[in-house]
Design a protein around this motif. Sequence first.
Motif, PDB file in Angstrom:
ATOM      1  N   ALA A  65      32.578  30.304  40.042  1.00 51.32           N
ATOM      2  CA  ALA A  65      32.960  31.509  39.300  1.00 51.32           C
ATOM      3  C   ALA A  65      32.784  32.753  40.162  1.00 51.32           C
ATOM      4  N   ASP A  66      31.702  32.812  40.930  1.00 49.13           N
ATOM      5  CA  ASP A  66      31.476  33.951  41.827  1.00 49.13           C
ATOM      6  C   ASP A  66      32.563  34.023  42.906  1.00 49.13           C
ATOM      7  N   ALA A  67      32.942  32.864  43.433  1.00 49.96           N
ATOM      8  CA  ALA A  67      33.985  32.836  44.458  1.00 49.96           C
ATOM      9  C   ALA A  67      35.325  33.284  43.879  1.00 49.96           C
ATOM     10  N   LYS A  68      35.615  32.838  42.659  1.00 53.46           N
ATOM     11  CA  LYS A  68      36.870  33.249  42.013  1.00 53.46           C
ATOM     12  C   LYS A  68      36.851  34.747  41.728  1.00 53.46           C
ATOM     13  N   LEU A  69      35.701  35.264  41.322  1.00 47.14           N
ATOM     14  CA  LEU A  69      35.583  36.704  41.074  1.00 47.14           C
ATOM     15  C   LEU A  69      35.856  37.484  42.351  1.00 47.14           C
ATOM     16  N   ALA A  70      35.273  37.034  43.456  1.00 47.50           N
ATOM     17  CA  ALA A  70      35.488  37.726  44.730  1.00 47.50           C
ATOM     18  C   ALA A  70      36.967  37.688  45.124  1.00 47.50           C
ATOM     19  N   GLU A 110      44.039  42.870  37.787  1.00 44.09           N
ATOM     20  CA  GLU A 110      42.840  43.444  37.171  1.00 44.09           C
ATOM     21  C   GLU A 110      42.423  42.649  35.940  1.00 44.09           C
ATOM     22  N   SER A 111      43.407  42.149  35.177  1.00 37.24           N
ATOM     23  CA  SER A 111      43.091  41.307  34.026  1.00 37.24           C
ATOM     24  C   SER A 111      42.417  40.018  34.479  1.00 37.24           C
ATOM     25  N   ALA A 112      42.936  39.409  35.555  1.00 40.56           N
ATOM     26  CA  ALA A 112      42.328  38.192  36.097  1.00 40.56           C
ATOM     27  C   ALA A 112      40.920  38.469  36.616  1.00 40.56           C
ATOM     28  N   ALA A 113      40.744  39.630  37.244  1.00 44.26           N
ATOM     29  CA  ALA A 113      39.425  39.985  37.774  1.00 44.26           C
ATOM     30  C   ALA A 113      38.420  40.189  36.643  1.00 44.26           C
ATOM     31  N   ARG A 114      38.870  40.823  35.544  1.00 46.51           N
ATOM     32  CA  ARG A 114      37.967  41.006  34.393  1.00 46.51           C
ATOM     33  C   ARG A 114      37.576  39.661  33.793  1.00 46.51           C
ATOM     34  N   ALA A 115      38.563  38.760  33.658  1.00 46.64           N
ATOM     35  CA  ALA A 115      38.266  37.424  33.127  1.00 46.64           C
ATOM     36  C   ALA A 115      37.308  36.668  34.050  1.00 46.64           C
ATOM     37  N   ALA A 116      37.516  36.794  35.362  1.00 46.25           N
ATOM     38  CA  ALA A 116      36.631  36.130  36.323  1.00 46.25           C
ATOM     39  C   ALA A 116      35.223  36.707  36.255  1.00 46.25           C
ATOM     40  N   ALA A 117      35.139  38.028  36.070  1.00 50.73           N
ATOM     41  CA  ALA A 117      33.820  38.667  35.956  1.00 50.73           C
ATOM     42  C   ALA A 117      33.087  38.170  34.713  1.00 50.73           C
ATOM     43  N   ASP A 118      33.818  38.035  33.604  1.00 51.24           N
ATOM     44  CA  ASP A 118      33.207  37.518  32.371  1.00 51.24           C
ATOM     45  C   ASP A 118      32.738  36.078  32.574  1.00 51.24           C
ATOM     46  N   ALA A 119      33.582  35.279  33.232  1.00 51.32           N
ATOM     47  CA  ALA A 119      33.216  33.879  33.481  1.00 51.32           C
ATOM     48  C   ALA A 119      31.996  33.781  34.390  1.00 51.32           C
ATOM     49  N   ALA A 120      31.929  34.645  35.393  1.00 54.10           N
ATOM     50  CA  ALA A 120      30.793  34.631  36.314  1.00 54.10           C
ATOM     51  C   ALA A 120      29.512  35.017  35.593  1.00 54.10           C
ATOM     52  N   ARG A 121      29.607  36.037  34.739  1.00 50.76           N
ATOM     53  CA  ARG A 121      28.413  36.432  33.963  1.00 50.76           C
ATOM     54  C   ARG A 121      27.974  35.309  33.032  1.00 50.76           C
ATOM     55  N   GLY A 122      28.951  34.676  32.360  1.00 50.78           N
ATOM     56  CA  GLY A 122      28.614  33.574  31.458  1.00 50.78           C
ATOM     57  C   GLY A 122      27.981  32.409  32.198  1.00 50.78           C
ATOM     58  N   ALA A 123      28.527  32.075  33.368  1.00 47.79           N
ATOM     59  CA  ALA A 123      27.971  30.967  34.159  1.00 47.79           C
ATOM     60  C   ALA A 123      26.553  31.280  34.610  1.00 47.79           C
ATOM     61  N   ALA A 124      26.325  32.532  35.002  1.00 47.56           N
ATOM     62  CA  ALA A 124      24.988  32.936  35.449  1.00 47.56           C
ATOM     63  C   ALA A 124      23.985  32.861  34.300  1.00 47.56           C
ATOM     64  N   GLN A 125      24.409  33.293  33.107  1.00 48.58           N
ATOM     65  CA  GLN A 125      23.521  33.253  31.945  1.00 48.58           C
ATOM     66  C   GLN A 125      23.166  31.817  31.577  1.00 48.58           C
ATOM     67  N   LYS A 126      24.163  30.921  31.601  1.00 50.83           N
ATOM     68  CA  LYS A 126      23.891  29.519  31.283  1.00 50.83           C
ATOM     69  C   LYS A 126      22.951  28.896  32.314  1.00 50.83           C
ATOM     70  N   ALA A 127      23.155  29.244  33.577  1.00 51.42           N
ATOM     71  CA  ALA A 127      22.274  28.720  34.629  1.00 51.42           C
ATOM     72  C   ALA A 127      20.851  29.231  34.434  1.00 51.42           C
ATOM     73  N   ASP A 128      20.718  30.504  34.081  1.00 50.12           N
ATOM     74  CA  ASP A 128      19.385  31.079  33.861  1.00 50.12           C
ATOM     75  C   ASP A 128      18.688  30.404  32.683  1.00 50.12           C
ATOM     76  N   GLN A 129      19.443  30.142  31.612  1.00 52.44           N
ATOM     77  CA  GLN A 129      18.854  29.479  30.448  1.00 52.44           C
ATOM     78  C   GLN A 129      18.389  28.066  30.810  1.00 52.44           C
ATOM     79  N   THR A 130      19.214  27.350  31.557  1.00 51.45           N
ATOM     80  CA  THR A 130      18.849  25.988  31.971  1.00 51.45           C
ATOM     81  C   THR A 130      17.673  26.018  32.931  1.00 51.45           C
TER      82      THR A 130
END
Length: 341
Positions: A69-74, A154-174
Motif C-alpha cells: 500500500a505504501d509503494a502504491k501510494l508513492a 489525485e483520486s487514485a492517490a487519495r484512495a491509495a493514501a486511505d488504503a495505506a492508512r488502513g493497512a497501517a492501522q490493521k498492522a498496529d492492531q495485530t
Amino acid sequence: MSGVLAAGVLATALYGSGPASADPVALPTTATEAVQRMVDLSRQTEQLNQQALAVQADLDAKLVVQQEADAKLAATTEVADAARAEVRKFQPVIDRTAIAAYQGARTNRMYAVLVSDSPQKLLDQMSTLDVLSAQTTDQLRQFKKATDAAESAESAARAAADAARGAAQKADQTRADLERKRSELGGAVAQVVEAWGALSSKDKSALAGSPFPPGFDRDTLLQGLVPGSGTSALAAGLTRVGDPYVWGATGPNQFDCSGLVQWAFKQVGKNVPRTSSAQASYGTPVAKGDLQPGDVVFFYSDISHVGIYAGNGLMLHASTFGVPVAVAPMGSTPYHSARRY
C-alpha cells in the motif's frame, strides 16, 4: 524429594501459597497429580504458543500489505505530481485566452470582414484567425486532457493514501495483539518451567518417557522410501528424536510441535506453513482409516498440536516441555484430522 513433598512444592509453584480457604481439590496431593497438573499447564502453554505464532504470521501478512500500500501510494503520488505539472504547463495559455475573451477581444471571421479594407488583408486576417483558433483549440484540448488526468491521478492517490492508512492501522492492531500473546506466553512458560523444576528426578524421567515405544522398527517402516515424500520427511524427523521441546523453536536441535513438522518437510524440499492451524490447510485431506507413514496428523478441536504419522497408531512429535521429541501412540491425544503433503 518424596512424591508428596514434590506435589506440595509443585502446588506452590503453580498456585502460590493461597489462603487456607482455597479449594483443596484444585491442588495436587500426589506426585502423579503434580505431574498431570504440570502436563495440563504445559498443554495450555502450547496452545498459547500456537496462537502467538498465528498472530505473528498474520502480522507478517499485514506488513506485506502495508508495504504494498505504501509503494502504491508513492507511485500514485508521483503520477499525480506529474499530472499537476502538465496542467501548470498549459495554464498560462488558458489564462491569456480567458482574459482576452473577458476583455472583448475580437477573434472571429465576421469581425475580420468588418475591419478589412482590402481582399488581401481580409484573407490574411482570416488565415491568421484560423491558425490562432486551431492552436487555441488544440491547447484547450490538451489542457482538458491534462486536467482530467490530474483529477484521476489525485483520486487514485487519495484512495491509495486511505488504503495505506488502513493497512497501517490493521498492522498496529495485530502488533498490539501479538505483544499481548507474547506476554501471556512468557508468563505461562515461566510457570511451566517452575513447575517442572519442582518435580523429582524420578517424576521428570517418567514424564520424559521412552523415545520409541516397544517393538518400533524404524528400518521396516522406512522401506521403499521415496525421495521428497512424506515418508522421507518422517525419516528426517526421526533423526531429531531426543531433541528438547522448546516453545517457538524450529530446529535444528530444538522444536515445538509445528516447528518439527515444518523442519522435517523442509529437509525434503517442501515449504510447509509455520503453525499447526495453517499446516492443517496445506496438502490434501486424508481419512483416519487411510493414514500412511509420513502423513501429518492434527489434534484437539483448535488444531493446536501436530505430528507426523509413523504407522501402527504411532506418531513422531515434539510433545511438550520436559518431553523430548519422540515416537508415541496417538490414542492419548484427541484426534482432529490429517493431511498428506
